[in-house]
Motif scaffolding. Structure first.
Motif, mmCIF file in Angstrom:
data_model
loop_
_atom_site.group_PDB
_atom_site.id
_atom_site.type_symbol
_atom_site.label_atom_id
_atom_site.label_comp_id
_atom_site.label_asym_id
_atom_site.label_seq_id
_atom_site.Cartn_x
_atom_site.Cartn_y
_atom_site.Cartn_z
ATOM 1 N N UNK A 201 0.825 -1.209 0.000
ATOM 2 C CA UNK A 201 0.000 0.000 0.000
ATOM 3 C C UNK A 201 0.860 1.259 0.000
ATOM 4 N N UNK A 202 1.955 1.223 0.750
ATOM 5 C CA UNK A 202 2.858 2.375 0.794
ATOM 6 C C UNK A 202 3.556 2.555 -0.553
ATOM 7 N N UNK A 203 4.066 1.466 -1.114
ATOM 8 C CA UNK A 203 4.806 1.541 -2.380
ATOM 9 C C UNK A 203 3.888 1.979 -3.520
ATOM 10 N N UNK A 204 2.627 1.543 -3.505
ATOM 11 C CA UNK A 204 1.686 1.979 -4.530
ATOM 12 C C UNK A 204 1.563 3.495 -4.547
ATOM 13 N N UNK A 205 1.420 4.090 -3.383
ATOM 14 C CA UNK A 205 1.283 5.550 -3.307
ATOM 15 C C UNK A 205 2.575 6.239 -3.746
ATOM 16 N N UNK A 206 3.708 5.628 -3.439
ATOM 17 C CA UNK A 206 4.988 6.199 -3.886
ATOM 18 C C UNK A 206 5.083 6.208 -5.406
ATOM 19 N N UNK A 207 4.656 5.118 -6.036
ATOM 20 C CA UNK A 207 4.764 5.017 -7.484
ATOM 21 C C UNK A 207 3.769 5.926 -8.204
ATOM 22 N N UNK A 208 2.589 6.120 -7.609
ATOM 23 C CA UNK A 208 1.542 6.879 -8.287
ATOM 24 C C UNK A 208 1.801 8.378 -8.212
ATOM 25 N N UNK B 224 13.888 3.866 -14.805
ATOM 26 C CA UNK B 224 14.886 4.638 -14.065
ATOM 27 C C UNK B 224 16.292 4.344 -14.603
ATOM 28 N N UNK B 225 16.558 3.069 -14.885
ATOM 29 C CA UNK B 225 17.858 2.689 -15.446
ATOM 30 C C UNK B 225 18.096 3.388 -16.789
ATOM 31 N N UNK C 133 10.605 1.026 3.928
ATOM 32 C CA UNK C 133 9.840 2.246 3.656
ATOM 33 C C UNK C 133 10.751 3.460 3.493
ATOM 34 N N UNK C 134 11.643 3.788 4.455
ATOM 35 C CA UNK C 134 12.509 4.955 4.226
ATOM 36 C C UNK C 134 13.471 4.773 3.058
ATOM 37 N N UNK D 229 14.823 6.522 -2.540
ATOM 38 C CA UNK D 229 15.056 6.229 -3.958
ATOM 39 C C UNK D 229 14.017 6.906 -4.844
ATOM 40 N N UNK D 230 12.737 6.725 -4.501
ATOM 41 C CA UNK D 230 11.672 7.252 -5.357
ATOM 42 C C UNK D 230 11.581 8.777 -5.262
ATOM 43 N N UNK D 231 11.753 9.333 -4.070
ATOM 44 C CA UNK D 231 11.660 10.791 -3.901
ATOM 45 C C UNK D 231 12.705 11.515 -4.741
ATOM 46 N N UNK D 232 13.949 11.097 -4.605
ATOM 47 C CA UNK D 232 15.017 11.797 -5.316
ATOM 48 C C UNK D 232 14.984 11.510 -6.813
#
Length: 357
Positions: free
Chosen positions: A8-15, A153-154, A215-216, A221-224
């Motif tokens: 659930x956390x990773x889904x929100x990060x990706x979206x 990303x690669x 999570x952190x 990775x996703x934020x930056x």
């Protein structure tokens, strides 16, 4: 079932690349965006941990059942309805945003209303599925999406046009204090944990949540990547000229020996699946929260609720242009962050009270 907490956390990060987060951060790149990201990572991780600890004290119960034990009806009902509306709004923002993207990059001749209607119909239908079926679907989609996201990303970092000097130039703005708008957008990446307010009905928490460091680390990775890849590809100044920043970024990438030359088609294929499962999750949670305030719950009630939300989404997309949609999304980010802080505090306190009762 513990792994679904991470899903659930990773889904929100990706979206986040669909719901205007990159645009908010890019617009504030000289005004505290990097600082906001740095603050958001430990803050979002801490909120996720506190919320998990609070919900862990109520295995098998969702927010409606928890609030029923501790809050009177005159407080519980408006809070649950308000939270349900917040979840509906999250799904509607993605519906409209991705409809505009699909219209612009895949089928410019199509009607926006028809495009939104297609997403709304699918979202309304899947939102009525059982909670367990939605989580199983989420797992399958993420197993497909994560390798594709990693490949994109690669390809971005391998691109000859990627300018590391543009990325390094942003280091001059690390110590700029961010605004509330920027911090609210940056913390949105971690908001997915809030969905266990309903899905906790399926969690028994027989074991502690291991590997919380995922999570952190994933957030870093996703934020930056969300912030720096468009700057590296498009440039520190030119990046401000694009509306759909990440779609344009992926459109600048090529697969020389692939069956599909333009990476943007791979990106859009990926986010069709992610958008639909995100809409499904948000509208399912919102429906269950609103439905819980009714003493009698006939089978058709959930269809009435999701049908109302779908009609509202159609009207929302019809009467507001993209500039207005972006403005309202920013205001929703701000309200969401304040509500999230309050909800985490309440759940954590109630969890501690039960633990020491």
């Amino acid at each position: 079932m513990n792994r679904y907490f991470y899903y659930l956390v990773i889904l929100c990060m990706l979206i986040n690349t669909i719901v205007y987060v990159p645009r908010v951060l890019i617009e504030a790149r000289y005004h505290g965006a990097i600082t906001a990201i740095i603050i958001a990572i430990p803050l979002g991780s801490l909120l996720a941990f506190l919320f998990y600890r609070g919900m862990r004290s109520f295995p098998g119960l969702g927010i409606p059942e928890i609030f029923k034990q501790y809050l009177p009806a005159y407080l519980r009902f408006p809070i649950l309805v308000f939270l349900g509306i917040m979840w509906f709004a999250a799904g509607s923002i993605v519906v409209v945003a991705f409809s505009h993207i699909t219209l612009r990059f895949l089928n410019p001749n199509a009607s926006l209303t028809n495009m939104v209607l297609c997403f709304v119909l699918v979202g309304c239908w899947t939102a009525t599925f059982s909670s367990s079926a939605i989580l199983f679907g989420l797992e399958i989609i993420l197993l497909i999406a994560l390798p594709i996201q990693g490949f994109i990303i690669y390809k971005a970092f391998q691109n000859e046009a990627f300018d590391w000097n543009a990325v390094l130039a942003m280091s001059e703005y690390v110590l700029v204090i961010p605004s509330w708008d920027t911090l609210s957008a940056a913390t949105y990446l971690f908001t997915g944990y809030i969905s266990i307010s309903l899905f906790n009905r399926l969690f028994e928490w027989k074991k502690r949540l291991h590997y919380f460091w995922i999570i952190p680390i994933t957030g870093i990775i996703i934020s930056f990547n969300t912030f720096f890849i468009p700057i590296g590809i498009l440039g520190t100044l030119a990046v401000d000229d694009y509306l759909d920043i990440w779609v344009n970024t992926s459109d600048s990438l090529r697969m020389q020996y692939g069956l599909i030359e333009r990476v943007v088609f791979l990106y859009l294929f990926l986010y069709i699946g992610l958008s639909l499962i995100f809409i499904t999750t948000c509208w399912h949670v919102g429906t269950e929260l609103v439905k819980s305030v009714f003493p009698k719950q006939p089978k058709f009630l959930k269809w009435v609720i999701v049908g109302t939300v779908g009609a509202g989404t159609l009207l929302y997309s019809h009467f507001f242009n993209e500039k207005q949609l972006y403005h309202y999304a920013q205001q929703w980010f701000n309200l969401r962050f304040a509500v999230e802080l309050l909800l985490v505090t309440i759940v954590f306190i109630l969890g501690r009270r039960k633990k020491h009762a």
